[in-house]
Design a protein around this motif. Structure first.
Motif, PDB file in Angstrom:
ATOM      1  N   PHE A   1      -5.252  67.903  28.916  1.00 48.61           N
ATOM      2  CA  PHE A   1      -5.681  69.398  29.496  1.00 48.61           C
ATOM      3  C   PHE A   1      -4.699  70.317  29.159  1.00 48.61           C
ATOM      4  O   PHE A   1      -5.109  71.379  28.769  1.00 48.61           O
ATOM      5  N   ASP A   2      -3.664  70.000  29.009  1.00 50.05           N
ATOM      6  CA  ASP A   2      -2.539  71.110  28.431  1.00 50.05           C
ATOM      7  C   ASP A   2      -2.877  71.819  27.138  1.00 50.05           C
ATOM      8  O   ASP A   2      -3.043  72.719  26.952  1.00 50.05           O
ATOM      9  N   VAL A   3      -3.459  70.969  26.273  1.00 49.49           N
ATOM     10  CA  VAL A   3      -3.680  71.123  24.746  1.00 49.49           C
ATOM     11  C   VAL A   3      -5.154  72.033  25.059  1.00 49.49           C
ATOM     12  O   VAL A   3      -5.169  73.069  24.401  1.00 49.49           O
ATOM     13  N   ILE A   4      -5.956  71.679  25.943  1.00 45.77           N
ATOM     14  CA  ILE A   4      -7.378  72.349  25.771  1.00 45.77           C
ATOM     15  C   ILE A   4      -7.395  73.628  26.303  1.00 45.77           C
ATOM     16  O   ILE A   4      -8.387  74.602  26.362  1.00 45.77           O
ATOM     17  N   THR A   5      -6.233  74.009  27.409  1.00 47.14           N
ATOM     18  CA  THR A   5      -5.979  75.056  28.231  1.00 47.14           C
ATOM     19  C   THR A   5      -4.794  75.962  27.669  1.00 47.14           C
ATOM     20  O   THR A   5      -4.349  77.040  28.244  1.00 47.14           O
ATOM     21  N   LYS A   6      -4.348  75.620  26.416  1.00 47.97           N
ATOM     22  CA  LYS A   6      -3.273  76.387  25.743  1.00 47.97           C
ATOM     23  C   LYS A   6      -4.141  77.404  24.881  1.00 47.97           C
ATOM     24  O   LYS A   6      -3.967  77.039  23.564  1.00 47.97           O
ATOM     25  N   PHE A   7      -4.816  78.492  25.220  1.00 46.50           N
ATOM     26  CA  PHE A   7      -5.734  78.925  24.495  1.00 46.50           C
ATOM     27  C   PHE A   7      -5.140  79.678  23.146  1.00 46.50           C
ATOM     28  O   PHE A   7      -5.860  79.869  22.124  1.00 46.50           O
ATOM     29  N   ASP A   8      -3.943  79.995  23.181  1.00 48.90           N
ATOM     30  CA  ASP A   8      -3.222  80.912  21.971  1.00 48.90           C
ATOM     31  C   ASP A   8      -2.818  79.733  21.075  1.00 48.90           C
ATOM     32  O   ASP A   8      -2.719  80.127  19.866  1.00 48.90           O
ATOM     33  N   ASP A   9      -2.851  78.431  21.076  1.00 47.69           N
ATOM     34  CA  ASP A   9      -2.706  77.338  20.267  1.00 47.69           C
ATOM     35  C   ASP A   9      -3.925  76.805  19.669  1.00 47.69           C
ATOM     36  O   ASP A   9      -3.693  75.661  18.907  1.00 47.69           O
ATOM     37  N   TYR A  10      -5.227  77.112  19.757  1.00 50.12           N
ATOM     38  CA  TYR A  10      -6.235  76.482  19.668  1.00 50.12           C
ATOM     39  C   TYR A  10      -6.385  76.265  18.014  1.00 50.12           C
ATOM     40  O   TYR A  10      -6.815  75.255  17.629  1.00 50.12           O
ATOM     41  N   SER A  11      -6.010  77.417  17.189  1.00 56.05           N
ATOM     42  CA  SER A  11      -5.942  77.169  15.891  1.00 56.05           C
ATOM     43  C   SER A  11      -5.012  76.135  15.195  1.00 56.05           C
ATOM     44  O   SER A  11      -5.107  75.713  13.951  1.00 56.05           O
ATOM     45  N   SER A  12      -4.139  75.790  15.986  1.00 56.18           N
ATOM     46  CA  SER A  12      -3.141  74.769  15.495  1.00 56.18           C
ATOM     47  C   SER A  12      -3.805  73.306  15.448  1.00 56.18           C
ATOM     48  O   SER A  12      -3.559  72.438  14.719  1.00 56.18           O
ATOM     49  N   TRP A  13      -4.949  73.206  16.220  1.00 59.22           N
ATOM     50  CA  TRP A  13      -5.746  71.895  16.357  1.00 59.22           C
ATOM     51  C   TRP A  13      -7.216  71.921  15.906  1.00 59.22           C
ATOM     52  O   TRP A  13      -7.828  70.888  15.472  1.00 59.22           O
ATOM     53  N   SER A  14      -7.780  73.083  16.121  1.00 59.33           N
ATOM     54  CA  SER A  14      -9.319  73.334  15.981  1.00 59.33           C
ATOM     55  C   SER A  14      -9.643  74.114  14.742  1.00 59.33           C
ATOM     56  O   SER A  14      -8.899  75.172  14.682  1.00 59.33           O
ATOM     57  N   SER A  15     -10.654  73.551  13.836  1.00 68.73           N
ATOM     58  CA  SER A  15     -11.065  74.155  12.868  1.00 68.73           C
ATOM     59  C   SER A  15     -12.171  74.953  13.208  1.00 68.73           C
ATOM     60  O   SER A  15     -12.731  75.935  12.329  1.00 68.73           O
ATOM     61  N   LEU A  16     -12.718  74.891  14.575  1.00 72.70           N
ATOM     62  CA  LEU A  16     -13.905  75.672  14.928  1.00 72.70           C
ATOM     63  C   LEU A  16     -13.559  76.798  15.746  1.00 72.70           C
ATOM     64  O   LEU A  16     -14.378  77.566  15.837  1.00 72.70           O
TER      65      LEU A  16
END
Length: 197
Positions: free
Chosen positions: A62-77
């Motif tokens: 949950f911490d990963v999916i709500t850390k909005f400024d880090d999405y590009s570190s794990w999501s290509s979408l």
């Protein structure tokens, strides 16, 4: 006289589009439609879902999916979350993000957080780029424990779409949307389970 003909043609066109939309929606399985915090099941046109088991605690995921400024570190979408106001994002927060679909390019979308429940590990955001009657969508993400398996949880996500333009997606991009949901879940799992340095 000409304006009456134009008006009648417009009315007939609207009726034909409504009949076509009803026929298309009725040909798909209504059982798969899921309501979201702001889209009732009766207004849903299409829902795509994905789930995956991740070797991590619910808090970690949950911490990963709500850390909005880090999405590009794990999501290509999804990337480039920007909020309209400073501070910790919460229910009601608005902003923009960049969305990429294979074969459809990328675009910036406006959104509003409609649910951010840190205790129950549920998060939802609704796009606000277009009027809902034309095209509205809402994505729900949740993390749930797996009974009897400490350190393993299930990540679930579903994306529900409403509006007239949703019928085009229903006919042309149903598989692509489902693949996109699963790709996002797979990328999240890969990121969280990567070897730590």
């Amino acid at each position: 006289m000409a304006s009456t003909e134009v008006y009648l043609c417009a009315v007939v066109a609207v009726i034909l589009v409504a009949l076509l939309a009803t026929a298309v929606q009725n040909s798909f399985n209504q059982q798969n439609l899921m309501e979201t915090p702001t889209i009732p099941r009766a207004k849903a046109v299409l829902t795509s879902c994905a789930s995956i088991r991740i070797k991590a605690t619910e808090d970690e995921v949950f911490d990963v999916i709500t850390k909005f400024d880090d999405y590009s570190s794990w999501s290509s979408l999804i990337s480039n979350y920007k909020f309209d106001l400073q501070g910790l994002p919460q229910t009601g927060s608005r902003g923009t993000f960049r969305l990429s679909f294979d074969g459809f390019g990328s675009r910036t979308a406006r959104f509003k957080i409609t649910l951010l429940d840190r205790q129950r590990k549920r998060f939802a955001q609704r796009t606000t780029t277009y009027p809902r009657w034309l095209l509205g969508s809402e994505t729900v993400q949740e993390v749930v424990p797996i009974e009897g398996q400490n350190g393993v949880c299930e990540y679930r996500t579903y994306h529900t779409i409403q509006g007239l333009a949703a019928y085009y997606l229903l006919m042309a991009a149903t598989e692509e949307l489902a693949e996109t949901q699963q790709k996002s879940a797979d990328e999240l799992k890969t990121f969280i389970e990567r070897p730590k340095r």
